[in-house]
Design a protein around this motif. Structure first.
Motif, PDB file in Angstrom:
ATOM      1  N   LYS A  71       1.339   7.460  -6.441  1.00  0.00           N
ATOM      2  CA  LYS A  71       0.315   8.500  -6.638  1.00  0.00           C
ATOM      3  C   LYS A  71       0.915   9.891  -6.447  1.00  0.00           C
ATOM      4  CE  LYS A  71      -3.702   5.767  -5.245  1.00  0.00           C
ATOM      5  NZ  LYS A  71      -4.779   5.601  -4.225  1.00  0.00           N
ATOM      6  N   TYR A  72       1.701  10.043  -5.379  1.00  0.00           N
ATOM      7  CA  TYR A  72       2.334  11.342  -5.125  1.00  0.00           C
ATOM      8  C   TYR A  72       3.311  11.716  -6.237  1.00  0.00           C
ATOM      9  CZ  TYR A  72       0.402  11.307  -0.398  1.00  0.00           C
ATOM     10  OH  TYR A  72      -0.447  11.305   0.676  1.00  0.00           O
TER      11      TYR A  72
ATOM     12  N   ASN B  82       2.047   2.079  -3.440  1.00  0.00           N
ATOM     13  CA  ASN B  82       0.977   2.654  -4.270  1.00  0.00           C
ATOM     14  C   ASN B  82       0.767   4.127  -3.966  1.00  0.00           C
ATOM     15  OD1 ASN B  82       0.492   0.227  -5.566  1.00  0.00           O
ATOM     16  ND2 ASN B  82      -1.041  -0.440  -4.060  1.00  0.00           N
ATOM     17  N   GLU B  83       0.790   4.463  -2.665  1.00  0.00           N
ATOM     18  CA  GLU B  83       0.634   5.863  -2.266  1.00  0.00           C
ATOM     19  C   GLU B  83       1.796   6.706  -2.787  1.00  0.00           C
ATOM     20  OE1 GLU B  83      -1.730   7.521  -0.602  1.00  0.00           O
ATOM     21  OE2 GLU B  83      -3.006   5.746  -0.647  1.00  0.00           O
ATOM     22  N   LYS B  84       2.983   6.128  -2.725  1.00  0.00           N
ATOM     23  CA  LYS B  84       4.174   6.841  -3.199  1.00  0.00           C
ATOM     24  C   LYS B  84       4.081   7.116  -4.698  1.00  0.00           C
ATOM     25  CE  LYS B  84       9.204   6.657  -2.864  1.00  0.00           C
ATOM     26  NZ  LYS B  84      10.369   5.833  -2.432  1.00  0.00           N
TER      27      LYS B  84
ATOM     28  N   MET C 212       0.829  -1.219   0.000  1.00  0.00           N
ATOM     29  CA  MET C 212       0.000   0.000   0.000  1.00  0.00           C
ATOM     30  C   MET C 212       0.860   1.266   0.000  1.00  0.00           C
ATOM     31  SD  MET C 212      -2.990   1.125   2.668  1.00  0.00           S
ATOM     32  CE  MET C 212      -4.227   0.041   1.980  1.00  0.00           C
TER      33      MET C 212
END
Length: 283
Positions: A8-9, A4-6, A1
């Motif tokens: 997106k940023y 994935n967040e990284k 997770m």
């Protein structure tokens, strides 16, 4: 997770990275390369920089720019410190009104500011005319179209910017510090020299760097006042790229690099002085 967040940023940062690449890094690289090119032949040379530092014409531009930038920054900070402290000590309503006014005046510069000063202090300006009619010293024969005129306009737009940058630093001076100093019978001078100044000084050094760069790169205001008749770095650089007859891109690029080096040097000096001051305080 987390991965994935990284991602997106990183995707969200791509437009900003593209803007930096297209409008900052690529133009800077182009100017740097052109500054070392021989006009006409395209060979590698240092002649552009040699021309700048051996010509009184260009050296005068550098000296005038440094003089106006340093002096306007120092005077702007001196006045802004009083305004910043006034904001710190004022009530919420006055503080909001003051900050709103500063935001408006900090954006009042460029050609509009030059025209405003021409209307006030030009040869037929309101204040100049009143000075002649009432024989007011300093106004009856004031000449806006000189170094002092440029300096006044620069100081005008330096003050609101410096005040906006400085006033948050006064929030670090808490009432408890003043009360403790008062209980120890410290004088006002002792409080500001030992407590107040060290807390505000980092902002002063940082603000000076910003004001210096702001004044050094200012173009619209001095050009609207004096056109090409006053030797300043931005005006000289502009004339190299927009000449009606001959454009000197290579020499203009070299002047741009000189201006960039001056800005960077002032920033490094400010940071160095701040570090030395902090070391002395720790001792």
């Amino acid at each position: 997770m987390f991965q994935n967040e990284k991602r997106k940023y990183l995707i969200l940062l791509l437009p900003f990275a593209l803007l930096i690449l297209l409008f900052e890094l690529m133009p800077l690289a182009n100017i740097l390369i052109n500054s070392f090119l021989e006009p006409g032949t395209g060979g590698i040379t240092l002649s552009n920089f040699t021309t700048i530092f051996t010509s009184d014409y260009y050296l005068m531009s550098i000296k005038n720019s440094l003089f106006v930038s340093v002096l306007s920054a120092l005077i702007g900070i001196a006045i802004a410190l009083l305004g910043a402290y006034a904001i710190h000590a004022a009530g919420d309503r006055i503080k909001k009104f003051y900050i709103t006014t500063l935001n408006m005046t900090s954006n009042f510069q460029g050609i509009v500011l030059a025209f405003a000063f021409i209307l006030l202090l030009g040869n037929s300006g309101i204040l100049t005319t009143l000075g002649e009619r009432w024989s007011l010293a300093g106004l009856n024969d004031y000449d806006l179209y000189t170094t002092s005129g440029i300096l006044i306009t620069f100081i005008y737009f330096q003050i609101p910017l410096a005040t906006l940058l400085l006033y948050p630093s006064f929030d670090g001076i808490k009432t408890e510090y003043k009360e403790a100093a008062s209980l120890m019978n410290a004088t006002t001078w002792q409080f500001w020299s030992k407590i107040g100044l060290p807390l505000v000084l980092p902002s002063i050094f940082g603000t000076f760097s910003v004001l210096f760069s702001n004044a050094l790169a200012a173009y619209a205001t001095p050009y609207a006042l004096l056109g090409n008749n006053f030797a300043l770095l931005p005006i000289r650089i502009s004339s190299m790229f927009t000449g009606d007859i001959v454009q000197q891109v290579e020499l203009g690029s070299a002047l741009s690099i000189v201006m960039l080096v001056l800005m960077s040097t002032m920033t490094v000096l400010s940071n160095s002085l701040l570090k030395k001051f902090r070391k002395k305080e720790k001792k």
